[in-house]
Design a protein around this motif. Sequence first.
Motif, PDB file in Angstrom:
ATOM      1  N   MET B   1      10.705   7.301 -11.780  1.00  0.00           N
ATOM      2  CA  MET B   1       9.073   7.680 -11.283  1.00  0.00           C
ATOM      3  C   MET B   1       9.083   6.257 -11.955  1.00  0.00           C
ATOM      4  N   SER B   2       7.931   5.528 -10.987  1.00  0.00           N
ATOM      5  CA  SER B   2       6.386   4.961 -11.241  1.00  0.00           C
ATOM      6  C   SER B   2       5.859   4.896 -12.779  1.00  0.00           C
ATOM      7  N   ILE B   3       5.713   4.466 -13.443  1.00  0.00           N
ATOM      8  CA  ILE B   3       5.096   4.268 -14.922  1.00  0.00           C
ATOM      9  C   ILE B   3       3.400   5.230 -14.250  1.00  0.00           C
ATOM     10  N   LEU B   4       2.800   4.132 -12.434  1.00  0.00           N
ATOM     11  CA  LEU B   4       1.899   4.811 -12.692  1.00  0.00           C
ATOM     12  C   LEU B   4       1.884   5.943 -12.699  1.00  0.00           C
ATOM     13  N   HIS B   5       2.854   7.221 -12.365  1.00  0.00           N
ATOM     14  CA  HIS B   5       2.870   8.427 -12.248  1.00  0.00           C
ATOM     15  C   HIS B   5       3.655   9.570 -13.505  1.00  0.00           C
ATOM     16  N   ASP B   6       3.631   8.737 -14.791  1.00  0.00           N
ATOM     17  CA  ASP B   6       4.146   9.513 -16.046  1.00  0.00           C
ATOM     18  C   ASP B   6       3.390   8.991 -16.673  1.00  0.00           C
ATOM     19  N   ARG B   7       2.129   9.416 -17.286  1.00  0.00           N
ATOM     20  CA  ARG B   7       0.880   9.504 -17.940  1.00  0.00           C
ATOM     21  C   ARG B   7       1.556   9.260 -19.044  1.00  0.00           C
ATOM     22  N   MET B 101       0.462  -1.368  -9.806  1.00  0.00           N
ATOM     23  CA  MET B 101      -0.770  -0.383  -9.197  1.00  0.00           C
ATOM     24  C   MET B 101      -0.361  -1.231  -8.202  1.00  0.00           C
ATOM     25  N   GLU B 102      -0.944  -0.603  -7.104  1.00  0.00           N
ATOM     26  CA  GLU B 102      -1.027  -1.445  -5.056  1.00  0.00           C
ATOM     27  C   GLU B 102      -2.198  -0.872  -4.200  1.00  0.00           C
ATOM     28  N   ASP B 103      -3.654  -0.293  -5.393  1.00  0.00           N
ATOM     29  CA  ASP B 103      -4.517   0.612  -4.846  1.00  0.00           C
ATOM     30  C   ASP B 103      -5.147  -0.632  -5.113  1.00  0.00           C
ATOM     31  N   PRO B 104      -5.978  -1.058  -3.452  1.00  0.00           N
ATOM     32  CA  PRO B 104      -6.638  -2.735  -3.800  1.00  0.00           C
ATOM     33  C   PRO B 104      -7.883  -2.296  -4.566  1.00  0.00           C
ATOM     34  N   GLU B 105      -8.323  -0.685  -3.947  1.00  0.00           N
ATOM     35  CA  GLU B 105     -10.253  -0.546  -4.678  1.00  0.00           C
ATOM     36  C   GLU B 105      -9.765   0.099  -6.490  1.00  0.00           C
ATOM     37  N   ILE B 106      -8.530   0.535  -6.751  1.00  0.00           N
ATOM     38  CA  ILE B 106      -8.456   0.584  -8.371  1.00  0.00           C
ATOM     39  C   ILE B 106      -7.910  -1.536  -8.868  1.00  0.00           C
ATOM     40  N   LEU B 107      -7.695  -1.998  -8.014  1.00  0.00           N
ATOM     41  CA  LEU B 107      -7.574  -3.743  -8.463  1.00  0.00           C
ATOM     42  C   LEU B 107      -9.112  -4.201  -8.509  1.00  0.00           C
TER      43      LEU B 107
END
Lengths: 195, 195
Positions: B1-7, B101-107
């Motif tokens: 699981m990506s670290i981004l989904h493992d709070r 992290m690949e979400d352009p809005e968040i970046l």
Amino acid sequence: MSILHDRERLLAQIRAQMFEKRYIHTLGVAESARILAQRFGADLDKAEMAGLLHDYCKCWEIDRQRQVLIRHDYPAELLEADKELYHAFAGAIVVQQELGMEDPEILQAIRYHTTGRVDMTLLEKVVCLADYIEPNRAFPGVEELRQLAEQDLDKALAQALGGTIHLLIGQRKQVYPLTLLAYNDIIKKLGGVTW
Amino acid sequence: MSILHDRERLLAQIRAQMFEKRYIHTLGVAESARILAQRFGADLDKAEMAGLLHDYCKCWEIDRQRQVLIRHDYPAELLEADKELYHAFAGAIVVQQELGMEDPEILQAIRYHTTGRVDMTLLEKVVCLADYIEPNRAFPGVEELRQLAEQDLDKALAQALGGTIHLLIGQRKQVYPLTLLAYNDIIKKLGGVTW
């Protein structure tokens, strides 16, 4: 004889462009510019002349000022900015065309006396600061500014431009970017020297 | 699981990058960003995630931050600006490369959280404002800013950015031009509405 060399005619011509209060301010700027020029080593006569001419079309109808800028292809960025800025850019054009002023240093000092710009010349700084501190000016901080102007042209100008930015933000108004760039440039060149 | 989904893993990873005080601030920004997102219609999860990641490399050595920017050809203009600005631009790069992290809005919300920019997105505004008003912040005017943020995102952000410009000028520091442009842009879009 050119009107530029006939002081009486020149003053009458300037007087005819503006309200009395603005004319009194104009004489104050010319006087202060001459004093600052002497203090910091600029050309005294050019400083006084730029002071006399700096607000030449300040009291003209805004649309007349705008037309001057449009005829000279000024960018939309300026035309969309605060109308208080028009007179400086229009003024440099008008005094060249109507009075025959051809000195580029004086024309630039008129052009940038309100906004400032990056890499201001000594004469531009002198006229810009004189506009803030001439004897008829009364605003919070003007005495402190006058005292600073006794010592250091750059510090005084940075404080003056900073004060303008501060004032505009307090009024929830836009700040013309050139003014911030002028302020940043002086601060950068002061190299961490503070006051 | 990506670290981004493992709070739990993500929080531990963020915690490991910074001093405790900065971590507490980070949790505050994530919480405030989520509240502002709910209030003004942004994506709640993206706002919270951007808040958690916004200061990811703020506590890194400046030279490590600078190296990230140099490797990505950031302009000299930024590298010569206040070093306090590095972490936002470097952070957007680092969380993409190290955390995936690949979400352009968040970046973009991370990238512009300190300076702001022209045409800020809703998410960028939310994260930028959350950084000012999160519960651990204490500076003159923060309560007024929190109250304004209850009502109007744009007014609050213009006031926050204006406050930063005011503070820098008071300290005789340079102001990053993008911050003034961001402020001007919001004021312009508010179209004369004041408060």
